[in-house]
Design a protein around this motif. Structure first.
Motif, PDB file in Angstrom:
ATOM      1  N   THR A 128     -17.678 -41.946   6.934  1.00  0.00           N
ATOM      2  CA  THR A 128     -19.081 -41.885   6.543  1.00  0.00           C
ATOM      3  C   THR A 128     -19.280 -40.837   5.455  1.00  0.00           C
ATOM      4  N   HIS A 129     -20.431 -40.908   4.781  1.00  0.00           N
ATOM      5  CA  HIS A 129     -20.741 -39.908   3.769  1.00  0.00           C
ATOM      6  C   HIS A 129     -20.815 -38.516   4.395  1.00  0.00           C
ATOM      7  N   ARG A 130     -21.369 -38.412   5.593  1.00  0.00           N
ATOM      8  CA  ARG A 130     -21.447 -37.125   6.296  1.00  0.00           C
ATOM      9  C   ARG A 130     -20.050 -36.560   6.540  1.00  0.00           C
ATOM     10  N   GLU A 131     -19.160 -37.406   7.039  1.00  0.00           N
ATOM     11  CA  GLU A 131     -17.794 -36.966   7.333  1.00  0.00           C
ATOM     12  C   GLU A 131     -17.050 -36.590   6.065  1.00  0.00           C
ATOM     13  N   ALA A 132     -17.328 -37.305   4.973  1.00  0.00           N
ATOM     14  CA  ALA A 132     -16.653 -37.019   3.706  1.00  0.00           C
ATOM     15  C   ALA A 132     -17.106 -35.679   3.136  1.00  0.00           C
ATOM     16  N   SER A 168     -11.430 -24.703  11.623  1.00  0.00           N
ATOM     17  CA  SER A 168     -11.493 -25.915  12.442  1.00  0.00           C
ATOM     18  C   SER A 168     -10.640 -27.023  11.840  1.00  0.00           C
ATOM     19  N   ALA A 169     -10.607 -27.104  10.497  1.00  0.00           N
ATOM     20  CA  ALA A 169      -9.730 -28.088   9.851  1.00  0.00           C
ATOM     21  C   ALA A 169      -8.268 -27.728  10.057  1.00  0.00           C
ATOM     22  N   LYS A 268     -11.249 -34.793  12.383  1.00  0.00           N
ATOM     23  CA  LYS A 268     -12.673 -35.055  12.591  1.00  0.00           C
ATOM     24  C   LYS A 268     -13.439 -33.762  12.342  1.00  0.00           C
ATOM     25  N   PRO A 269     -14.097 -33.655  11.185  1.00  0.00           N
ATOM     26  CA  PRO A 269     -14.797 -32.406  10.877  1.00  0.00           C
ATOM     27  C   PRO A 269     -15.935 -32.153  11.864  1.00  0.00           C
TER      28      PRO A 269
END
Length: 303
Positions: A128-132, A168-169, A268-269
């Motif tokens: 999704t744009h949010r995830e990107a 977190s990443a 998963k951010p």
């Protein structure tokens, strides 16, 4: 179009929402309708940085102080310049505005097809744009530093500052590259860091991970606050220490690698909060408070 404008250094109060013309792409540029952007610790640091000094540094390094903040973005191409070959209107893209004076905290942004500072790739329909928008600079930083550390399968990693965007990443990416991952964060974020895959989580306010006696192959300082001399005490004989204080750069292939991990469900951010464009100032206030966890997304169009 609506955009956040910042022409002087200072508190979040220097950020103003204004109506300005939609930019027209140059021959080598792409006009993107921004669906999601972000506010990061880096954005807040640039906002506070003395503009006169930043102008001199930018002149030497080849970038301009940002009038419109926002480095990370995801959106849809609205138009392209006549010399653009790899993209066309309607393509979904994600990337960064690094080096540009006009960033992505706006309804539209112009970016070059190729850049010596920023990156631009097609966005997968499975992200999704949010995830990107939430998985760009932080994961790229983690990838480069873990590569520098030479993390191997089966090796153990400790992420210091594991609840932030980079940390977190790094938990996900270290698990992908190596093996077991532990984390260090504040007590209020222990459950979050555990949910992101850390096996053991130390509350830095109450527990000294060094005194635990556990030794690591790699210690990753994701906040730039851990002394190397302290880290060495918890490293194995051939252990390696890396920190976000080291220089990194944005690499297109690494963002494509990150997107591949997202598509496979291996990255998963964590998105702490989402704000509309009109509330970017509030997002900066949260970052300045030091209580931001993971990532902050600015939802502009569609998400």
């Amino acid at each position: 179009m609506k955009a956040i404008i910042s022409t002087k250094a200072g508190s979040p109060d220097v950020l103003e929402l204004r109506e300005i013309p939609i930019p027209i792409p140059k021959d080598n540029e792409i006009l993107v309708k921004v669906h999601c952007a972000s506010v990061t610790a880096g954005d807040a640091a640039l906002r506070r940085f003395n503009r006169a000094v930043l102008s001199v540094v930018g002149l030497l390094a080849g970038f301009k102080p940002m009038i419109i903040p926002g480095v990370e973005f995801s959106g849809v191409i609205e138009a392209t310049g006549m010399r653009v070959k790899s993209f066309q209107p309607g393509d979904e893209v994600r990337g960064t505005t690094t080096g540009l004076s006009k960033g992505a905290n706006a309804e539209y942004v112009c970016v070059p097809e190729t850049s010596r500072h920023g990156v631009l790739i097609r966005k997968s329909p499975h992200v999704t744009h949010r995830e990107a928008a939430a998985a760009t600079v932080g994961p790229m930083t983690a990838v480069q530093l873990l590569k520098k550390a030479g993390l191997k399968p089966g090796e153990m990693t400790l992420v210091y500052g594991a609840s932030g965007s980079v940390g977190s990443a790094a938990l996900h990416i270290a698990a992908h590259y190596g093996g077991a991952v532990d984390g260090v964060c504040s007590g209020t974020n222990i459950e979050l860091v555990q949910s992101l895959g850390a096996e053991i989580v130390y509350d830095y306010k109450t527990v000294d991970f060094i005194s635990s006696g556990k030794k690591y192959d790699v210690i990753f300082d994701a906040v730039g606050k851990l002394k190397k001399t302290d880290a060495l005490k918890a490293l194995k004989e051939k252990g390696r220490f890396v920190s976000v204080k080291s220089m990194t750069k944005e690499v297109k292939e690494e963002l494509e690698f990150i997107q591949d991990l997202q598509v496979k469900g291996k990255l998963k951010p964590f998105i702490d909060k989402s704000y509309p464009l009109e509330e970017v100032k509030d997002a900066h206030i949260l970052v300045d408070s030091g209580r931001k966890r993971g990532n902050i997304v600015i939802s502009i169009s569609g998400e």
